[in-house]
Enzyme design. Structure first.
Site, PDB file in Angstrom:
ATOM      1  CG  ASN A 264      -6.900  -4.597  -7.397  1.00 23.07           C
ATOM      2  OD1 ASN A 264      -7.032  -3.491  -6.879  1.00 23.07           O
ATOM      3  ND2 ASN A 264      -7.936  -5.374  -7.697  1.00 23.07           N
TER       4      ASN A 264
ATOM      5  CE  LYS B 191      -8.583  -7.485  -4.698  1.00 23.31           C
ATOM      6  NZ  LYS B 191      -9.225  -8.774  -4.523  1.00 23.31           N
TER       7      LYS B 191
ATOM      8  CG  HIS C 161     -11.662  -6.618  -9.496  1.00 24.51           C
ATOM      9  ND1 HIS C 161     -12.353  -7.240  -8.481  1.00 24.51           N
ATOM     10  CD2 HIS C 161     -10.387  -7.087  -9.435  1.00 24.51           C
ATOM     11  CE1 HIS C 161     -11.528  -8.051  -7.831  1.00 24.51           C
ATOM     12  NE2 HIS C 161     -10.332  -7.979  -8.389  1.00 24.51           N
TER      13      HIS C 161
ATOM     14  CD  GLU D  70     -12.641  -7.601  -4.865  1.00 23.12           C
ATOM     15  OE1 GLU D  70     -12.076  -6.499  -4.846  1.00 23.12           O
ATOM     16  OE2 GLU D  70     -12.048  -8.680  -4.597  1.00 23.12           O
TER      17      GLU D  70
ATOM     18  CD  GLU E  13      -8.424 -10.565 -10.755  1.00 23.99           C
ATOM     19  OE1 GLU E  13      -7.277 -10.397 -10.352  1.00 23.99           O
ATOM     20  OE2 GLU E  13      -9.410 -10.006 -10.249  1.00 23.99           O
TER      21      GLU E  13
ATOM     22  N   GLY F   2      -8.852 -13.981  -3.091  1.00 24.54           N
ATOM     23  CA  GLY F   2      -8.822 -13.779  -1.645  1.00 24.54           C
ATOM     24  C   GLY F   2      -9.127 -15.036  -0.849  1.00 24.54           C
TER      25      GLY F   2
ATOM     26  CB  SER G 240      -5.013 -17.204  -4.101  1.00 28.51           C
ATOM     27  OG  SER G 240      -6.227 -16.895  -3.427  1.00 28.51           O
TER      28      SER G 240
END
Ligand code: 13P
Length: 248
Positions: free
Chosen positions: A9, A11, A95, A97, A164, A170, A208
């Protein structure tokens, strides 16, 4: 046995030129791999170009979002038919985000999964708890709510789940393999209770993932692959993740 599935991904990273550069370097590194499914998900603008370079390879192409209507006056949005015509087979949905910055609710995610599947795209549905929710022991409750909301009135055909945990995205703070397996086992338990075919659904871990930790995560029975952000941006690191995810 579920076949390992490793998805990038990207992003909001990489221009069209950088996408081409990645793909040209990545293809030879993984060309002989047939025992892991691989997917990259660049930003919309690079999809069509990426599809041209990926044609005839063992690497699939996905988008990071789709709108939940077929067409019309929705300025700035992209439809499932557009993703298909750009060469996508998959779309990442829900996701954290998207949920955090674009206010996507389970109801919106559900509409997106539905329209994606209806148009023949496979969906990678993301779920996961925040640190606060984990600390308050509400992880399972949060996962159940996300699953039941996002998968309402859907069968599991064409759906992959990505677990996730938000605190691992991240941050360099990967979930331990035991934490990942526990969450995945819970998700599979929910699927067994609520859907047909739960045992064939692949559940990916995201947060991660690196070339160093992927083999250990994959050693857990419920971890079927990874959804990789930062470490998918370099061809050699992403290729190493794919290679290290192969079943022994
Ligand atoms: P990182 O691998 O950068 O932690 O991102 C995970 C992720 O959000 C993939 O969708």
């Amino acid at each position: 046995m579920r076949k390992p599935f490793i998805s990038a991904n990207w992003k909001m990273n990489k221009t069209i030129e950088e996408t081409v550069e990645f793909i040209n370097a990545f293809i030879p590194l993984v060309k002989d791999i047939t025992d892991v499914d691989m997917l990259i998900a660049p930003p919309f603008i690079s999809l069509s170009t990426a599809a041209g370079f990926l044609k005839g390879t063992n690497i699939k192409l996905g988008a990071q979002n789709v709108f939940y209507e077929e067409k019309g006056a929705f300025t700035g949005e992209v439809s499932p038919a557009m993703l298909l015509s750009a060469g996508c087979t998959h779309v990442i949905l829900g996701h954290s985000e998207r949920r955090q910055y674009f206010m996507e609710t389970d109801e919106v995610v559900n509409k997106k999964v539905k329209i994606a599947l209806k148009n023949g795209l496979d969906a990678i549905l993301c779920v996961g708890e925040s640190l606060k929710e984990r600390e308050e022991n509400r992880m399972f409750e949060v996962l159940d709510k996300q699953l039941s909301g996002s998968l309402k009135d859907l069968s599991m055909d064409g759906i992959t789940i990505a677990y996730e945990p938000i605190w691992a995205i991240g941050t360099g703070k990967t979930a331990t393999k035991e934490q990942a397996n526990e969450a995945h086992a819970h998700i599979r338990g929910w699927l067994r209770e609520n859907k047909e075919g739960a045992d064939t659904v692949r559940i990916l871990y995201g947060g991660s993932v690196t070339p160093e930790n992927v083999a250990s995560l994959m050693s857990e029975p419920e971890v079927d692959g990874g959804l990789v952000g930062g470490a998918s941006l370099k061809p050699d690191s992403f290729a190493q993740i794919v290679i290290n995810s192969r079943r022994k």
